[in-house]
Design an enzyme around this catalytic site. Sequence first.
Site, PDB file in Angstrom:
ATOM      1  N   ARG A  18      48.404  83.400  50.765  1.00 14.33           N
ATOM      2  CA  ARG A  18      48.266  84.059  52.029  1.00 14.33           C
ATOM      3  C   ARG A  18      48.900  84.019  53.264  1.00 14.33           C
ATOM      4  O   ARG A  18      49.947  84.628  53.404  1.00 14.33           O
ATOM      5  CB  ARG A  18      46.681  84.417  52.802  1.00 14.33           C
ATOM      6  CG  ARG A  18      45.934  85.714  51.992  1.00 14.33           C
ATOM      7  CD  ARG A  18      44.323  85.132  52.881  1.00 14.33           C
ATOM      8  NE  ARG A  18      43.963  86.504  52.214  1.00 14.33           N
ATOM      9  CZ  ARG A  18      42.582  86.108  51.902  1.00 14.33           C
ATOM     10  NH1 ARG A  18      41.734  84.710  52.133  1.00 14.33           N
ATOM     11  NH2 ARG A  18      41.874  87.091  51.450  1.00 14.33           N
ATOM     12  N   ARG A  27      31.978  81.821  56.063  1.00 15.05           N
ATOM     13  CA  ARG A  27      31.435  81.828  54.537  1.00 15.05           C
ATOM     14  C   ARG A  27      29.783  80.701  54.662  1.00 15.05           C
ATOM     15  O   ARG A  27      29.500  81.004  53.297  1.00 15.05           O
ATOM     16  CB  ARG A  27      32.823  81.020  53.378  1.00 15.05           C
ATOM     17  CG  ARG A  27      33.983  82.898  53.252  1.00 15.05           C
ATOM     18  CD  ARG A  27      34.979  81.420  53.072  1.00 15.05           C
ATOM     19  NE  ARG A  27      36.118  82.237  53.197  1.00 15.05           N
ATOM     20  CZ  ARG A  27      37.118  82.698  54.037  1.00 15.05           C
ATOM     21  NH1 ARG A  27      36.627  82.546  55.183  1.00 15.05           N
ATOM     22  NH2 ARG A  27      37.869  83.571  53.514  1.00 15.05           N
ATOM     23  N   ASP A  73      44.094  80.212  50.386  1.00 20.09           N
ATOM     24  CA  ASP A  73      44.787  80.847  52.066  1.00 20.09           C
ATOM     25  C   ASP A  73      46.308  80.661  51.651  1.00 20.09           C
ATOM     26  O   ASP A  73      47.637  80.455  52.843  1.00 20.09           O
ATOM     27  CB  ASP A  73      44.358  79.611  52.358  1.00 20.09           C
ATOM     28  CG  ASP A  73      42.357  79.790  52.403  1.00 20.09           C
ATOM     29  OD1 ASP A  73      42.171  80.134  53.325  1.00 20.09           O
ATOM     30  OD2 ASP A  73      41.666  79.418  51.412  1.00 20.09           O
ATOM     31  N   HIS A 130      38.156  75.958  52.019  1.00 23.50           N
ATOM     32  CA  HIS A 130      38.901  77.358  52.321  1.00 23.50           C
ATOM     33  C   HIS A 130      37.554  77.959  53.055  1.00 23.50           C
ATOM     34  O   HIS A 130      36.320  78.960  52.915  1.00 23.50           O
ATOM     35  CB  HIS A 130      38.175  77.783  51.158  1.00 23.50           C
ATOM     36  CG  HIS A 130      38.575  79.410  50.975  1.00 23.50           C
ATOM     37  ND1 HIS A 130      38.858  79.922  51.318  1.00 23.50           N
ATOM     38  CD2 HIS A 130      37.426  80.257  50.430  1.00 23.50           C
ATOM     39  CE1 HIS A 130      39.017  81.583  51.067  1.00 23.50           C
ATOM     40  NE2 HIS A 130      37.757  81.479  50.592  1.00 23.50           N
TER      41      HIS A 130
HETATM   42  P1  NAD Z   1      29.348  90.924  44.496  1.00 22.44           P
HETATM   43  O1  NAD Z   1      27.679  91.340  45.253  1.00 22.44           O
HETATM   44  O2  NAD Z   1      30.190  92.123  44.249  1.00 22.44           O
HETATM   45  O3  NAD Z   1      29.310  90.584  43.404  1.00 22.44           O
HETATM   46  C1  NAD Z   1      28.374  89.449  42.794  1.00 22.44           C
HETATM   47  C2  NAD Z   1      28.022  89.665  41.419  1.00 22.44           C
HETATM   48  O4  NAD Z   1      27.219  88.597  40.867  1.00 22.44           O
HETATM   49  C3  NAD Z   1      26.975  90.879  40.584  1.00 22.44           C
HETATM   50  O5  NAD Z   1      27.096  91.129  39.719  1.00 22.44           O
HETATM   51  C4  NAD Z   1      25.279  90.102  40.737  1.00 22.44           C
HETATM   52  O6  NAD Z   1      24.467  90.920  39.844  1.00 22.44           O
HETATM   53  C5  NAD Z   1      25.617  88.474  39.774  1.00 22.44           C
HETATM   54  N1  NAD Z   1      24.267  87.691  40.497  1.00 22.44           N
HETATM   55  C6  NAD Z   1      24.042  87.337  41.271  1.00 22.44           C
HETATM   56  N2  NAD Z   1      23.138  86.283  40.708  1.00 22.44           N
HETATM   57  C7  NAD Z   1      23.810  85.694  39.533  1.00 22.44           C
HETATM   58  C8  NAD Z   1      23.176  84.851  38.659  1.00 22.44           C
HETATM   59  N3  NAD Z   1      22.089  83.857  38.786  1.00 22.44           N
HETATM   60  N4  NAD Z   1      23.726  85.192  37.392  1.00 22.44           N
HETATM   61  C9  NAD Z   1      25.067  86.049  37.054  1.00 22.44           C
HETATM   62  N5  NAD Z   1      25.108  87.234  37.662  1.00 22.44           N
HETATM   63  C10 NAD Z   1      24.450  87.096  39.256  1.00 22.44           C
HETATM   64  O7  NAD Z   1      30.327  90.206  44.674  1.00 22.44           O
HETATM   65  P2  NAD Z   1      31.758  89.545  45.043  1.00 22.44           P
HETATM   66  O8  NAD Z   1      32.603  90.217  45.726  1.00 22.44           O
HETATM   67  O9  NAD Z   1      32.062  89.757  43.761  1.00 22.44           O
HETATM   68  O10 NAD Z   1      32.170  88.137  45.306  1.00 22.44           O
HETATM   69  C11 NAD Z   1      31.597  86.985  44.716  1.00 22.44           C
HETATM   70  C12 NAD Z   1      31.504  85.793  45.497  1.00 22.44           C
HETATM   71  O11 NAD Z   1      32.965  85.609  45.726  1.00 22.44           O
HETATM   72  C13 NAD Z   1      30.783  85.916  46.192  1.00 22.44           C
HETATM   73  O12 NAD Z   1      30.460  84.466  47.140  1.00 22.44           O
HETATM   74  C14 NAD Z   1      32.305  86.269  47.327  1.00 22.44           C
HETATM   75  O13 NAD Z   1      32.252  85.158  48.802  1.00 22.44           O
HETATM   76  C15 NAD Z   1      33.268  85.040  46.365  1.00 22.44           C
HETATM   77  N6  NAD Z   1      34.594  84.960  46.747  1.00 22.44           N
HETATM   78  C16 NAD Z   1      35.520  84.135  46.989  1.00 22.44           C
HETATM   79  C17 NAD Z   1      36.748  83.940  47.533  1.00 22.44           C
HETATM   80  C18 NAD Z   1      37.173  82.544  47.676  1.00 22.44           C
HETATM   81  O14 NAD Z   1      38.050  83.081  47.578  1.00 22.44           O
HETATM   82  N7  NAD Z   1      36.618  81.366  46.994  1.00 22.44           N
HETATM   83  C19 NAD Z   1      37.342  85.422  47.234  1.00 22.44           C
HETATM   84  C20 NAD Z   1      36.350  86.752  47.430  1.00 22.44           C
HETATM   85  C21 NAD Z   1      35.089  86.628  47.457  1.00 22.44           C
END
Ligand code: NAD
Length: 306
Positions: free
Chosen positions: A148, A87, A145, A172
């Site tokens: 999980r 990450r 986590d 995380h």
């Molecule tokens: P994804 O690529 O499917 O979606 C990301 C979205 O963000 C896209 O639609 C994109 O157009 C948009 N985006 C990019 N820049 C932007 C901006 N400046 N303003 C507005 N929108 C913008 O990715 P995802 O699978 O949805 O993952 C999103 C994030 O969530 C990732 O960083 C991922 O690692 C994180 N995530 C976090 C957890 C957690 O437990 N915290 C769990 C899963 C995923």
Amino acid sequence: MKRSIGIIGIGWVGSSIAMSILQSGIADELLLFDSNTQIAEGEAMDLSHGASFYSAAEVKMVTIDEMLHADVIVISAGRAGNASESRLNLLQENAKIIRSIGAQLTNYKGIVVVVTNPVDMLTKILTEISKLPSHRVIGSGTILDTARLKQTLGKILNIDPHSVHAQVIGEHGDSEVILWSSIKIGGVELKNLKNWDITWQTKVDEEVRYAAYNIIQRKGATNHAIGLATAHLLKSILRDERRVLTVSKVQDSIKELHGIALSLPTIIGAKGAIDTLMPDMNAIEKDQLMSSANILIKAAENLDRS
Ligand code: NAD
């Protein structure tokens, strides 16, 4: 009064968060923004068409300016890692996105929930850029986590995860800390349960710590459990539940962790992160928490701030 939630970034994660919010009936208004307006508009249309199947709520695409009246704004914008990418590797790229969003939230009066990874580092960056008080910028942190861990142990022990009292704290990410010494079921310490074998600990640890990589390898993303976890956090805020959840925030009440964003058990209510608890830990767990904090300090030092 209308309860309103905004989501910025409507990809895999943002759309699952939206679904969980609608199904839990916690919002009257759900506002979606994505830099790809087609995606935000398409998701708003699709989710609206389900209105016959969830409690009344309006779903629409908006600009960030148009969601500034929302009670909570969730940020799930940015790149997700691939199966072999930590990450923290996403930091440089996603920090730019979070800085630009944070600069638009300086006059925001509600609570911000950061989900984008690396969530701890980005919670800290967003707190700094937006200048919002640290109790109003919450990272989803290790809620997922912890969930999980409870599910994995519950499955092994044949007990509902709600009845498994266990926590994951710290980053995380790869350095997260599983608090083995305080896991209890019905007041009984895990080590004293007759159907628990201590040699299973390593396998459970790996399953929980590396869960995201294993899912991403199979389906390309993780989204449903984080969607449910985020909706659970939002419910605690909107209903002022004062639930204790392992979320991330810039820590300011614990001397050794001052200024670092990482997860600890935190009381969550309408004002945001109301208070942080320092759980009981054995010497190994204390060391692991400080190592986790040091990894985050190093990542902050190496961050290109241009
Ligand atoms: P994804 O690529 O499917 O979606 C990301 C979205 O963000 C896209 O639609 C994109 O157009 C948009 N985006 C990019 N820049 C932007 C901006 N400046 N303003 C507005 N929108 C913008 O990715 P995802 O699978 O949805 O993952 C999103 C994030 O969530 C990732 O960083 C991922 O690692 C994180 N995530 C976090 C957890 C957690 O437990 N915290 C769990 C899963 C995923």
